[in-house]
Enzyme design. Structure first.
Site, PDB file in Angstrom:
ATOM      1  N   SER A   1       0.831  -1.206   0.000  1.00 52.40           N
ATOM      2  CA  SER A   1       0.000   0.000   0.000  1.00 52.40           C
ATOM      3  C   SER A   1       0.866   1.256   0.000  1.00 52.40           C
ATOM      4  O   SER A   1       0.466   2.296  -0.538  1.00 52.40           O
ATOM      5  CB  SER A   1      -0.916   0.013   1.224  1.00 52.40           C
TER       6      SER A   1
ATOM      7  N   GLY B   1      -7.010   6.225   9.633  1.00 56.38           N
ATOM      8  CA  GLY B   1      -6.862   4.798   9.384  1.00 56.38           C
ATOM      9  C   GLY B   1      -8.156   4.053   9.541  1.00 56.38           C
ATOM     10  O   GLY B   1      -8.344   3.009   8.926  1.00 56.38           O
TER      11      GLY B   1
ATOM     12  N   GLU C   1     -23.535  14.355   9.386  1.00 59.73           N
ATOM     13  CA  GLU C   1     -22.942  14.482  10.715  1.00 59.73           C
ATOM     14  C   GLU C   1     -21.492  14.030  10.782  1.00 59.73           C
ATOM     15  O   GLU C   1     -20.696  14.576  11.553  1.00 59.73           O
ATOM     16  CB  GLU C   1     -23.790  13.718  11.740  1.00 59.73           C
TER      17      GLU C   1
ATOM     18  N   LEU D   1     -11.102   4.028   8.018  1.00 60.16           N
ATOM     19  CA  LEU D   1     -11.137   4.609   6.676  1.00 60.16           C
ATOM     20  C   LEU D   1     -12.350   5.492   6.414  1.00 60.16           C
ATOM     21  O   LEU D   1     -13.429   5.270   6.950  1.00 60.16           O
ATOM     22  CB  LEU D   1     -11.040   3.498   5.636  1.00 60.16           C
TER      23      LEU D   1
END
Length: 416
Positions: free
Chosen positions: A37, A120, A366, A122
């Site tokens: 990644s 992190g 929100e 996500l």
């Protein structure tokens, strides 16, 4: 290249491979992590940190500096490597990744002096970046820019699209969102894989100046970021076609390598990458900010008048909140309010009616409301009050728990 005729393309290519090597070394040392990644975004990080961004090594969270948010936080090793290669701390310290006594965690943590918010989980980083950009454009009015790198896997999160809408609505032309489209998710390919035209159409439909680039072509990336700096009235999306594990023979663009240290295979790959580095003696370093952000005082906050309620008077807590919020805003120009289209019920409209420029409507989104609030509070730029009905806040628990340290001012310069 436009804007800098002296840029050394080969040096930036070499730096990308150094960052790949650093990521392999760090994840091999910890026997865990996400080197593939990291590899897909190596050229992006090289160009951003050693050509495009303006920041201070001596003060990583200086309010005048450009901001970088790594929304795909599992690629933290290459973010740590970029700061180490820039000179913030020794490259050797990267071997402390994920060790119990080290703050170089598997995902970025604001305990580190160069990290603004934890990421992190996500889908969260872009709202934070949008909050930073909003403050930069409308409050600080200083030319620092905000860069947010989003993974294509996390682009399935609805919160990403909430934040894109917010950024476009408020014309955040100081925000650049980079989509690292490396095709592969954790367990299988992403839904769109390399359908770059679909990404492009969606970003344009959301009101972005959208650019599709080869994410491993340093020259294309420089051109894209230079172009982004000239765009006015809308944010920019750089949609980078990349490959997971780029530069790793027999691993590049292959499935089942997500979240795995490379082990012995990594040692071979390091030698392969080292052979591609020319070591031409060109030194790459951070560029200084172009202007100073205004000085902000956040400690002198008091009510402009004491509460005037009668004994036994029944007052709704939300009304008391709105009244107090307005009184706090009277005494400090950096008190701001955010709401999710409930301002006439939370009474945050009391601040809005008095100081409309210090009210930010986030609409019924929100998660973006909370993310933007956290971004706005970063680097001690504002005192932020975010309000909506408590039941609606339950969908933001992930944002709150991941990023509650975003306003921390005590974090070490060294990560170890």
């Amino acid at each position: 290249m436009k804007g800098d005729k002296n840029v050394n393309i080969q040096a930036l290519k070499d730096m990308a491979n150094k960052l790949r090597i650093d990521s392999i070394v760090a994840t091999n040392a910890s026997k865990s992590g996400h080197p593939t990644s990291c590899a897909s975004m190596a050229e992006i990080m090289s160009v951003l940190f050693f050509h495009t961004m303006r920041y201070k090594i001596s003060a990583p969270r200086d309010p005048s500096s450009d901001r970088f948010i790594l929304s795909k936080g599992h690629a933290a090793p290459i973010l740590y490597a970029a700061w180490a290669e820039a000179g913030l701390f020794p490259v050797e310290d990267l071997k402390n990744l994920r060790k119990f006594e080290s703050d170089l965690e598997g995902h970025p943590t604001p305990r580190l002096s160069f990290i603004d918010v934890g990421t992190g989980s996500l889908g969260q980083g872009l709202a934070v970046a949008a909050g930073m950009a909003y403050v930069g454009k409308y409050f600080d009015q200083t030319p620092y820019r905000v860069y947010c790198l989003v993974g294509d896997g996390e682009a399935a999160e609805g919160s990403i699209w909430e934040a894109l809408h917010f950024a476009s609505h408020y014309k955040l032309d100081n925000l650049v969102v980079i989509f690292d489209v490396n095709r592969l998710g954790q367990s299988e390919p992403t839904s769109l894989q390399h359908q770059m035209d679909v990404y492009d159409a969606r970003l344009k439909a959301f009101g972005f100046h959208s650019l599709v680039v080869d994410g491993h072509d340093v020259s294309e990336l420089i051109k894209a970021f230079d172009e982004a700096a000239t765009v006015t009235g809308k944010p920019t999306a750089v949609i980078a076609k990349t490959y997971k594990g780029k530069g790793f023979p027999n691993i590049e663009d292959k499935e089942n390598w997500h979240g795995k240290a490379l082990g012995a295979e990594g040692e071979k790959i390091i030698k392969h990458l080292q052979a591609q580095i020319t070591d031409g003696g060109v030194s790459l370093s951070a560029r200084a900010p172009t202007a100073d952000a205004p000085r902000v005082h956040l400690r002198d906050v008091t009510l402009s008048a004491p509460p005037a309620y009668e004994r036994a008077q029944r007052v709704a807590t939300r009304l008391a909140y709105g009244t107090a919020l307005r009184k706090l805003a009277d005494t400090n120009m950096r008190v701001i309010a955010l709401d999710g289209d409930t301002k006439n019920s939370t009474f945050s409209d009391k601040l809005r009616n008095a100081y409309p420029e210090r009210y930010v409507e986030c609409f019924i989104a929100e998660q973006t409301l909370v993310g933007v609030a956290m971004g706005a509070a970063c680097r001690q730029r504002a005192i932020v009050f975010a309000s909506t009905f408590a039941a609606f806040f339950t969908r933001t628990f992930d944002q709150v728990t991941s990023s509650t340290s975003s306003t921390s001012t005590t974090s070490p310069t060294s990560p170890t």
